[in-house]
Write an enzyme that holds these catalytic residues in place. Structure first.
Site, mmCIF file in Angstrom:
data_model
loop_
_atom_site.group_PDB
_atom_site.id
_atom_site.type_symbol
_atom_site.label_atom_id
_atom_site.label_comp_id
_atom_site.label_asym_id
_atom_site.label_seq_id
_atom_site.Cartn_x
_atom_site.Cartn_y
_atom_site.Cartn_z
ATOM 1 N NE ARG A 153 42.172 95.166 20.732
ATOM 2 C CZ ARG A 153 42.536 94.875 19.488
ATOM 3 N NH1 ARG A 153 43.808 94.982 19.133
ATOM 4 N NH2 ARG A 153 41.642 94.429 18.627
ATOM 5 C CD GLN A 208 44.894 92.318 11.303
ATOM 6 O OE1 GLN A 208 44.934 92.647 10.127
ATOM 7 N NE2 GLN A 208 44.619 93.127 12.306
ATOM 8 N NE ARG A 266 45.862 87.929 16.670
ATOM 9 C CZ ARG A 266 45.419 89.159 16.424
ATOM 10 N NH1 ARG A 266 45.842 90.167 17.179
ATOM 11 N NH2 ARG A 266 44.574 89.393 15.430
ATOM 12 C CG HIS A 270 50.690 93.279 18.345
ATOM 13 N ND1 HIS A 270 50.132 94.324 19.042
ATOM 14 C CD2 HIS A 270 50.308 93.458 17.059
ATOM 15 C CE1 HIS A 270 49.441 95.085 18.204
ATOM 16 N NE2 HIS A 270 49.535 94.588 17.000
ATOM 17 C CG ASP A 311 49.018 100.484 11.704
ATOM 18 O OD1 ASP A 311 47.911 99.959 11.457
ATOM 19 O OD2 ASP A 311 50.063 99.835 11.913
ATOM 20 C CD GLU A 355 52.786 96.141 16.981
ATOM 21 O OE1 GLU A 355 52.815 95.431 15.958
ATOM 22 O OE2 GLU A 355 51.886 96.975 17.192
#
Ligand code: TA6
Length: 303
Positions: free
Chosen positions: A75, A98, A103, A177, A221, A279
């Site tokens: 995170r 997702q 990652r 990201h 978002d 991003e």
């Protein structure tokens, strides 16, 4: 695994970095530094950049509750998104979690190159041999990734090379990201999005950006598709980050606002006031890669 044949000859990887203090390999991470004090730290887990320091200041946001042990995506920092952005409900990536598997995996360190005292680059690789059986079954394509992180005195560049090493064309998304650390979200504006169409996941709408300098004053978002130029992140009108891209046509802007309190690994709860995700990616449409073809894209952030 994609070989580094076209890359500069790597300096032998040493465990201590003694002969090259700019590079130190530890059990779970790589630390880069320049004589002028800039540094970066990259976990082998997800090849996630978790720190970028310039003039003694940390430039990336890393949640205080981020898992750094490989148990879940980090995170914060710069998690990698491949081969799918978000969550697919149909098609070849529908079985993937997702943001895909990039990652989640432990990447291989391929080597590094240094350019005197002004820059140092490290390369990581990922291929089917690095995936779990489940991940292979979820996305059974012969692929190879080389991910490069280049630290220079005034910038951090991330580059992704995708190769289709199989006999079937596959479609992919890719995205960096990036969680930028900022002084105060209430003083933040983003320049460079005006005139670009975006899809908003908060209110499920589509629109064209009208703001020359976009303020962020609530949850955001948005996927901006086809952003023509570099994007500038400003604090009180002063540019603190300038994000340039090559072959990454889209920009995602995300801040969870008070929704951060519902994320178990987001800390402190009001940390959303000190971060903005800008991003760089190729996510507004699928990118098809034919057998034995290569795709490359990069993002460079200048301070
Ligand atoms: O990039 C924005 C986004 O897709 C948001 O929708 C939000 O889900 C964010 O990524 C974080 O996703 P994660 O899976 O890391 O919690």
């Amino acid at each position: 695994m994609v070989e580094r044949s076209k890359k500069p000859v790597p300096i032998p990887v040493s465990s201590t970095g003694a002969e090259n203090p700019g590079f130190v390999l530890e059990s779970d991470r790589v630390k880069l530094s320049l004589p002028t004090g800039e540094s970066a730290e990259i976990l082998l887990h997800g090849a996630t950049v978790i720190s970028w320091v310039v003039d003694g200041q940390e430039k990336l946001f890393l949640s205080e509750k981020a898992a750094l042990d490989g148990s879940k995506p980090v995170r914060g920092g710069i998690p990698l998104v491949f081969p799918v952005f978000g969550k697919s409900t149909e098609g070849p990536t529908a079985a993937l979690p997702q943001h895909g598997f990039a990652r989640l995996c432990k990447w291989e360190l391929l080597g590094r190159t240094s350019e005197a005292d002004t820059a140092i680059q490290v390369d990581f690789g990922l291929g089917p041999e690095n995936l779990t059986v489940d991940q292979r079954n979820q996305w059974p394509y012969e692929f190879g990734l080389i991910y490069s992180v280049n630290l220079s005195i005034s910038s951090l560049e991330t580059k992704m090379l995708v190769r289709n090493e199989g006999s079937e064309t596959f479609d992919f998304n890719v995205l960096f990201h990036t969680y930028f650390r900022i002084p105060d979200i209430n003083n933040l504006t983003i320049e460079g999005l005006k005139g670009t169409s975006y899809k908003c996941k908060v209110i499920k709408s589509e629109a064209v950006e009208e703001e020359v300098e976009l303020p962020i004053r609530s949850e955001v978002d948005r996927v901006y598709a086809g952003v023509p130029n570099a994007v500038q992140v400003k604090n009180g009108g002063e540019t603190i980050f300038k994000v340039g891209r090559t072959n990454l046509e889209d920009i995602v802007v995300w801040n969870p606002w008070e929704g951060a309190s519902k994320m178990a690994d987001f800390g402190p709860e009001d940390g959303y006031k000190n971060m903005i995700c800008i991003e760089a990616g190729a996510v507004s449409k699928w990118h098809s890669l034919e057998p034995q073809s290569v795709w490359e894209g990069s993002a460079v952030t200048n301070i």
